[in-house]
Design a protein around this motif. Structure first.
Motif: not given
Lengths: 343, 343
Positions: A258-263, A281-284
């Motif tokens: 999820n986005d929180l983990l990605a950030v 590269a990072v994808i949330g």
DNA sequence: ATGAAAGCGCTAACAA
DNA sequence: TTGTTAGCGCTTTCAT
């Protein structure tokens, strides 16, 4: 002086309580009656007691949305969507928070029998038989925004994580990134399980093998940082590898559940001078408000949280209308929101 | 088959409804009575109706928290704090959202007369006489997390924005930044006004004059971006200045009225290749979760949202206990959370 | 069209 | 200790 009741209004208007009730509910009455009642209501500042009303009519005109973590931005998207359709239908929305434990969810669902609201939208992180049982036996309609077995026979609207994962993996591949790592949330959660399977399938479908996989303790920012550190140390410290060798083994892309983990992960990457998206590269997932707020803005799989909220609310309203309709299981399809965290 | 009522329990237990009520409420009863009632309750899956109960006893054991924007992370901090003290006191917390308009807030406060809850914590963005009037006349206790005139005679707990601004300005000054700009939210809001005055005073106290000031349309990320663009164009395009000259006129630090605005601003700075904190330092306010999640992590004035939430909840509970106590006005002091967006 | 009265599910006197 | 009963504020038959 206490709150005026319908009796008080009746008295000062010089009419019966039944008549007051009628004009208040827009039932037929003479001009004059309406006039008198309205004047009295105005004068006393009368506001009907919803408890008494709902005790009588059996409806509260309130709906409840239960979320696990108010700090997760995906829920604000969903909340807004639910609020919109629900209020358009004349209902008041109240939101409560359950915490991550199943027992709390179960308690909440059971508690609905107390008559707090006419229906419930719940988005459970963890699901067990108790929860399903409580949902089936619940006195008010409940729709779950998430995944429960079809056998449960309840209305659900869920995301398509596997498809979302495919979108993510293929996007990465198209950009030439093949050394893909994965930061998942807890696999004992519904989304955690779905993401894990989706990721595995998506990789296999593309003939890829994950470079690394770590499991965060929950779906929060802090957990994302911790998982990021773990990921970094696992790929660097697997042996006494030379820098070049370590580089070759290191991921050039990571997908987070999820986005929180990605950030959280991105913060750890920055801490070791890895730049996003150049080095990795990072994808949330979720495409929450945080995705566009983060820096660099986060490419994220839009799992349709707004639409899920909307559809869940609609399902709930429909079931309130007709309790006998056969349960529907809606799945909303993902899209990819490409931003600058991928090349 | 419908929900079992206390009468049904009484019947299957072979006792009176009063006895059932008593054991349910822990009043004295014989061992055997307790036993029989509990068995019947178990057997029928009886759950008391809170509407009926609260109609009778005049209390709902629910408390409401009303926030303007669920998307603002400062509210999640506050929400968590309120939830904690309220649930420890045996109350259930429900949160509702009001939107940015005063009329909605007023409607909400008036609506409390319907008996939704035993008390209300409200954090209004805009305050007018109508709102104050509705709060004073409200049938249930309400405490406002924000600033209303002392003359209103209501319990309040508010932040000390001016002090917070001083902290921000002086921190910047200590780091050698003197060309300070300010991104405020709407000045027709309570926090907007407070921040504006606080900023002006803090600058004056330090013999500084603002390089630029812009007012965002609301306290959101999107508004922050827009304000950022406006700020940038105002300092760059004031005349056909040379690059060097423009540089000299440009701010080397900017304070934003909240974290969301600060993050929006930072995105615009990055868009024109200004680096934070090297070229320009940025300070936010609220010290919300977003501050640590942003990149670079945002130095932010901690306005004590958690403590404000806690104190507000405590005030509310106290007033529910004793409606006659004289209203308190608590102000919580700010601290500065220094992160990497300042040198 | 209006009013009298019953009753929603519960608690709290009051009586026994 | 337990049961009977009134009544919280409202809506809704049922008469009128």
């Amino acid at each position: 002086m206490s709150r005026p009741t319908i009796a008080g209004v009746a008295r000062t208007a010089g009419v019966s309580v039944a008549s007051v009730s009628r004009v208040l509910n827009g039932l037929p009455a003479t001009e004059e009656m309406v006039e008198r009642v309205q004047r009295a209501v105005e004068e006393l500042g009368y506001v009907p007691d919803s408890r008494a009303r709902s005790l009588k009519v059996g409806r509260t005109f309130q709906l409840t949305l239960a979320v696990a973590d108010v700090g997760n931005p995906v829920y604000v998207t969903m909340m807004r969507a639910v609020e919109e359709v629900v209020s358009a239908a004349g209902y008041r929305l109240v939101v409560t928070t359950t915490g991550p434990d199943v027992v709390d969810e179960v308690a909440l669902v059971r508690g609905m029998a107390r008559g707090y609201a006419d229906g419930l939208v719940i988005s459970p992180l963890r699901v067990d038989d108790d929860l399903i049982k409580s949902i089936r036996e619940c006195d008010v309609p409940v729709v779950v925004a998430g995944n429960v077995p079809a056998s449960a026979g309840v209305d659900t609207v869920r995301a398509n994580s596997p498809k979302g994962m495919l979108l993510a993996v293929e996007h990465l591949l198209a950009k030439g990134r093949k050394r893909i790592a994965f930061v998942n949330g807890p696999v004992d959660t519904v989304p955690g399980t779905a993401r894990a399977k989706g990721f595995a399938d998506a990789m296999k479908a593309n003939g890829l093998r994950p470079v690394a996989e770590v499991e965060a303790v929950d779906f929060t920012f802090a957990a994302g940082r911790e998982a990021g550190r773990e990921l970094l140390s696992s790929v660097a410290g697997s042996n006494g590898a030379s820098t070049a060798k370590a580089r070759a083994a290191a991921p050039d892309a990571v997908i987070a559940a999820n986005d929180l983990l990605a950030v959280g992960l991105m913060h750890e990457l920055a801490a070791v001078d890895l730049v996003v998206p150049d080095d990795v590269a990072v994808i949330g997932m979720d495409d929450s408000e945080l995705a566009e707020q983060s820096f660099p803005p986060l490419t994220s799989v839009n799992l349709g949280s707004a639409e899920r909220g909307r559809r869940a609310a609609e399902l709930l309203l429909a079931r309130i209308e007709d309790a006998t309709r056969t349960p529907r299981r809606i799945v909303v399809q993902p899209t990819l929101s490409i931003r600058r965290s991928t090349p």
